[in-house]
Write a protein that holds these residues in place. Structure first.
Motif, PDB file in Angstrom:
ATOM      1  N   SER A 196      -8.449  -0.857  11.602  1.00 22.98           N
ATOM      2  CA  SER A 196      -7.482  -1.489  10.597  1.00 22.98           C
ATOM      3  C   SER A 196      -6.080  -1.428  10.810  1.00 22.98           C
ATOM      4  O   SER A 196      -5.266  -2.387  10.865  1.00 22.98           O
ATOM      5  N   PHE A 240      -5.860   5.861   8.175  1.00 18.38           N
ATOM      6  CA  PHE A 240      -7.009   4.799   8.249  1.00 18.38           C
ATOM      7  C   PHE A 240      -7.720   4.588   9.569  1.00 18.38           C
ATOM      8  O   PHE A 240      -7.287   4.911  10.566  1.00 18.38           O
ATOM      9  N   VAL A 248      -8.698   6.071  -0.673  1.00 16.98           N
ATOM     10  CA  VAL A 248      -9.442   6.745   0.197  1.00 16.98           C
ATOM     11  C   VAL A 248      -8.965   8.292  -0.128  1.00 16.98           C
ATOM     12  O   VAL A 248      -9.463   8.941   0.544  1.00 16.98           O
ATOM     13  N   PRO A 280      -0.808   5.361   6.135  1.00 15.67           N
ATOM     14  CA  PRO A 280      -2.032   4.960   6.509  1.00 15.67           C
ATOM     15  C   PRO A 280      -2.338   4.756   8.183  1.00 15.67           C
ATOM     16  O   PRO A 280      -3.454   5.242   8.563  1.00 15.67           O
ATOM     17  N   GLU A 289      -9.346  -4.284   7.412  1.00 17.03           N
ATOM     18  CA  GLU A 289     -10.483  -4.278   8.301  1.00 17.03           C
ATOM     19  C   GLU A 289     -11.373  -5.668   8.143  1.00 17.03           C
ATOM     20  O   GLU A 289     -11.410  -6.204   9.500  1.00 17.03           O
ATOM     21  N   TYR A 348       0.823  -1.289   0.013  1.00 21.82           N
ATOM     22  CA  TYR A 348       0.157  -0.330  -0.050  1.00 21.82           C
ATOM     23  C   TYR A 348       0.861   1.338   0.112  1.00 21.82           C
ATOM     24  O   TYR A 348       1.820   1.354   0.730  1.00 21.82           O
ATOM     25  N   ASN A 403      -7.990  -0.660   2.745  1.00 21.02           N
ATOM     26  CA  ASN A 403      -8.460  -0.466   4.165  1.00 21.02           C
ATOM     27  C   ASN A 403      -9.629  -1.675   4.261  1.00 21.02           C
ATOM     28  O   ASN A 403      -9.740  -2.528   5.074  1.00 21.02           O
ATOM     29  N   ASP A 404     -10.223  -1.949   3.143  1.00 17.53           N
ATOM     30  CA  ASP A 404     -11.106  -3.171   3.019  1.00 17.53           C
ATOM     31  C   ASP A 404     -10.322  -4.512   3.552  1.00 17.53           C
ATOM     32  O   ASP A 404     -10.947  -5.359   4.301  1.00 17.53           O
TER      33      ASP A 404
END
Ligand code: SF4
Length: 436
Positions: free
Chosen positions: A355, A351, A119, A347, A333, A89, A329-330
């Motif tokens: 997460s 985030f 995001v 992040p 999470e 990421y 993030n999905d």
């Protein structure tokens, strides 16, 4: 003292390329032309917040121990080679050259690679992929645009030189009198500092951008609308529609106030339809106000390497893309990755806590020049040089024009570039996976 000219500022998507750096030997003394944020970015190269050596965090500990690059790269390669579905990421504040190697690494590891668009302007990218978009360069805006609309963005704070260099104030070929030849409209729920500089401020109700754009399309066609839409009286919407039609070259700049509020990519769908409608009467384009200086580049590189601009999943052996399922993030999470590499982003600062709590539990690698909330919860931390200050590299401006960033000073001794770190990890993962 020495003055380095034509330097590119590696901070925001405006990628100003007229910066002058005054330096004394290898020390940056001052900057000319840069805004306050850009000035700080250059000076951050030599502030006391740099990470000067690779670090390893102990198990279940907040303590870091200094290690060598050889050790950190070996550890990183082991983590990634042994993971079933690692997450990669960031990418938005590094060069296209580093991004290219990173995407190859993600594919080799069968991981998910995602950039910060997921995001911020991810919904713009989704809408543009779905229906296309009438775009132009910032140079055309400067030379031709006589109507500037800033919708859901506040460049005075986020892109401080955008208005003075390209949109509002500069004199262009067909806009010889600069500000006097342009009309500026701001659409925002708040009276922002950008709104204070605009001739028209439209204070739309929070989350009602779709309704207002729909009403604008309707009045432009000459049809009737309710007396008030999205908190704006019918007469004002008609006035705005007529203003748009009366201009020779309109530009709609839009930001996260539209992409990350109710409607998301549907807001951009209808913004594109509005711009398409306007082209029946005059010339009109739109440009997303991209944040990180090379988030556009990451989308470009991912697209030409594997077909998708962000949230790309290689876990089935071929690239898949389903934002909402495969965005970083999905994945965090839902605890769907078993390792992560974060580079050129933070992040930890953006985030949700849930997460990042999961991120802190799995084996992780963070590559960044500075200490950040993300480095504080990573397992392996590697410092890198700053592209555009200590390293050359290619970046894409918000209008998707590629620009070559310059090297201004020499990096602290022994610090490697993002590109070199990733190449060394990639080579080692190839060896570990027997794919040399
Ligand atoms: Fe840098 Fe953006 Fe400021 Fe230009 S507007 S100097 S690119 S931070």
């Amino acid at each position: 003292l020495q003055v380095v000219t034509d330097v590119v500022c590696p901070f925001c998507g405006t990628l100003c390329d007229d910066i002058k750096i005054i330096k004394d030997g290898n020390r940056i003394i001052d900057t000319l032309n840069a805004c306050a944020i850009g000035n700080e970015k250059f000076k951050s190269a030599q502030d006391g917040h740099r990470i000067m050596t690779p670090l390893e965090r102990g198990d279940n500990s907040a303590e870091f121990t200094p290690v060598s690059y050889d050790y950190a790269i070996e550890k990183a390669a082991q983590i990634l080679a042994n993971a079933k579905r690692p997450l990669f990421y960031g990418w938005s504040s590094t060069s296209c050259e580093a991004q290219e190697v990173g995407n190859e690494l993600a594919e080799l590891c069968g991981g998910v690679t995602d950039n910060t668009a997921s995001v911020c302007h991810g919904p713009s990218v989704i809408a543009i992929q779905t229906v296309g978009a009438p775009c132009c360069t910032l140079g055309e805006v400067k030379n031709r645009a006589d109507l500037i609309i800033y919708w859901g963005c506040n460049p005075v704070h986020a892109h401080p030189r955008h208005m003075s260099r390209y949109s509002t104030y500069p004199r262009g070929f067909f806009t010889e009198r600069g500000f006097k030849d342009r009309t500026v409209v701001v659409v925002d729920p708040r009276p922002t500092d950008t709104a204070k500089q605009a001739e028209y401020f439209v204070q739309v109700e929070q989350g009602k951008d779709y309704e207002l754009l729909d009403a604008l399309r309707t009045v432009i066609r000459g049809e009737d609308i309710p007396d008030v839409v999205a908190g704006i009286p019918k007469e004002k919407i008609k006035e705005l529609g007529n203003l748009c039609k009366s201009k020779k070259f309109g530009l709609l700049f839009f930001g996260m106030g539209v992409t990350q509020t109710t409607g998301k990519h549907r807001n951009i769908d209808i913004a594109i339809s509005f711009v398409a409608d306007m082209n029946k009467y005059t010339k009109f384009n739109l440009i997303p106000m991209r944040g990180h200086y090379n988030v556009s580049g990451s989308g470009q590189v991912m697209s030409w390497q594997s077909g998708f601009p962000f949230a790309m999943d290689f876990s089935r052996g071929y690239p898949r893309y389903n934002p909402g399922e495969t965005a970083a993030n999905d994945i965090l999470e839902r605890h769907e990755c078993d390792a992560a590499l974060v580079i050129a982003s933070d992040p930890g600062a953006h985030f949700p806590v849930s997460s990042m709590k999961y991120y802190a539990q799995i084996p992780t690698i963070c590559i960044d020049p500075h200490y950040t909330p993300t480095t504080g919860v990573s397992k392996i931390v590697m410092p890198s040089t700053i592209v555009g200050v200590e390293e050359e590299g290619t970046a894409y401006r918000m209008d998707n024009v590629p620009i070559r960033c310059r090297k201004v000073v020499v990096a602290p001794e022994g610090i490697l570039s993002d590109h070199e770190i990733l190449e060394r990890i990639l080579e080692r993962v190839k060896e570990l996976k027997g794919k040399e």
